[in-house]
Scaffold this motif. Structure first.
Motif, PDB file in Angstrom:
ATOM      1  N   VAL A   7      12.221  -2.188   9.249  1.00 26.37           N
ATOM      2  CA  VAL A   7      11.904  -2.412   7.836  1.00 26.37           C
ATOM      3  C   VAL A   7      13.188  -2.398   7.014  1.00 26.37           C
ATOM      4  CG1 VAL A   7      10.641  -1.559   5.833  1.00 26.37           C
ATOM      5  CG2 VAL A   7       9.650  -1.332   8.122  1.00 26.37           C
ATOM      6  N   ASP A   8      13.375  -3.447   6.222  1.00 21.17           N
ATOM      7  CA  ASP A   8      14.505  -3.522   5.298  1.00 21.17           C
ATOM      8  C   ASP A   8      13.934  -3.468   3.885  1.00 21.17           C
ATOM      9  OD1 ASP A   8      16.619  -4.215   3.607  1.00 21.17           O
ATOM     10  OD2 ASP A   8      17.528  -5.552   5.085  1.00 21.17           O
ATOM     11  N   LYS A   9      13.957  -2.287   3.288  1.00 25.16           N
ATOM     12  CA  LYS A   9      13.326  -2.118   1.981  1.00 25.16           C
ATOM     13  C   LYS A   9      14.119  -2.797   0.868  1.00 25.16           C
ATOM     14  CE  LYS A   9      10.494   1.893   2.964  1.00 25.16           C
ATOM     15  NZ  LYS A   9       9.984   3.200   2.488  1.00 25.16           N
TER      16      LYS A   9
ATOM     17  N   ALA B 142       0.808  -1.220   0.000  1.00 26.16           N
ATOM     18  CA  ALA B 142       0.000   0.000   0.000  1.00 26.16           C
ATOM     19  C   ALA B 142       0.842   1.272   0.000  1.00 26.16           C
ATOM     20  CB  ALA B 142      -0.944   0.005   1.205  1.00 26.16           C
ATOM     21  N   GLY B 143       2.154   1.148   0.246  1.00 29.25           N
ATOM     22  CA  GLY B 143       3.028   2.317   0.202  1.00 29.25           C
ATOM     23  C   GLY B 143       2.857   3.269   1.369  1.00 29.25           C
ATOM     24  N   ARG B 144       2.459   2.746   2.528  1.00 29.06           N
ATOM     25  CA  ARG B 144       2.246   3.601   3.696  1.00 29.06           C
ATOM     26  C   ARG B 144       3.485   3.647   4.586  1.00 29.06           C
ATOM     27  NH1 ARG B 144      -2.613   1.493   6.821  1.00 29.06           N
ATOM     28  NH2 ARG B 144      -2.337   3.469   7.944  1.00 29.06           N
ATOM     29  N   ASP B 145       3.484   4.579   5.532  1.00 26.79           N
ATOM     30  CA  ASP B 145       4.600   4.752   6.454  1.00 26.79           C
ATOM     31  C   ASP B 145       4.543   3.697   7.558  1.00 26.79           C
ATOM     32  OD1 ASP B 145       6.795   6.515   7.708  1.00 26.79           O
ATOM     33  OD2 ASP B 145       5.303   6.368   9.309  1.00 26.79           O
ATOM     34  N   ALA B 146       5.682   3.069   7.840  1.00 25.42           N
ATOM     35  CA  ALA B 146       5.724   1.969   8.801  1.00 25.42           C
ATOM     36  C   ALA B 146       5.313   2.405  10.203  1.00 25.42           C
ATOM     37  CB  ALA B 146       7.125   1.359   8.832  1.00 25.42           C
TER      38      ALA B 146
END
Length: 216
Positions: A73-75, A46-50
């Protein structure tokens, strides 16, 4: 006596920390797995902030234990790790091409990522009414607009409300940070959709309920 009690307290805390690290209770593992999966889906799909997802989607409505969960988070790897204070009972979730996010209870990220769905190519937008295309012919009925614009009706934390009549979208509203393009978790709605799909396939004679190993 004070030194003895202090030493005993330190020893007890150390023993508790060691126990939580080596053999965390199942409740902590369940909580960390849930946290990792929800944050993973919302960040990578969804591309939201963690941090926002952790606070609003996981901690606010959930078990008090979830308020103690921390995530990493490891993008680059497409993973989210979660644990009590970020240390105890850690769990990981991974995003997989074409399949979304999944929990990895055994920690074998490479094996989990090896499972991938078919490559999805977004279809070009069609100048046709939904669902054949992306165009929406919104209703001009002021009563519908009044209901959708009333927070008491849509509820706190509303993400999206879509009104469908006779197979067409007649009205829609989206919460702050959400649009018609934002993927949302289906939660229990997914069960209803899947049941409808299975029922349709059975009705068409393409599957029978006595089949075994459908997905094996």
């Amino acid at each position: 006596l004070v030194k003895w009690l202090t030493g005993l307290a330190v020893l007890a805390v150390a023993a508790l920390a060691a126990w939580l690290y080596i053999a965390p209770p199942e409740l902590i593992r369940v909580g960390s797995g849930y946290t990792a999966k929800i944050v993973c889906s919302n960040v990578f799909i969804a591309g939201r902030d963690a941090d926002q997802v952790l606070a609003v989607d996981v901690q606010a409505p959930g078990h008090p234990l979830l308020r103690l969960m921390r995530v990493s988070v490891d993008k680059e790897q497409g993973t989210v790790s979660a644990g009590l204070f970020g240390v105890f009972g850690n769990s990981v979730a991974v995003v997989r091409d074409g399949l979304g996010c999944a929990s990895v209870p055994d920690g074998d990220i490479a094996r989990a990522k090896a499972v991938a769905g078919p490559a999805l190519t977004p279809a070009p937008p069609l100048d046709a009414l939904w669902p054949e295309g992306d165009r929406v012919d919104a209703s001009q009925n002021p009563e519908i607009a009044k209901i959708l614009d009333d927070p008491a009706m849509t509820g706190a934390g509303m993400r999206a409300v879509v009104v469908v009549k006779n197979g067409r979208i007649v009205a829609e509203r989206y919460g702050a940070g959400f649009t018609e393009k934002t993927p949302l978790l289906g939660w229990s709605m997914t069960k209803t959709v899947n049941a409808a799909i299975v029922g349709t396939v059975v009705k068409d004679g393409k599957m029978v309920m006595t089949n075994q190993g459908l997905f094996g």
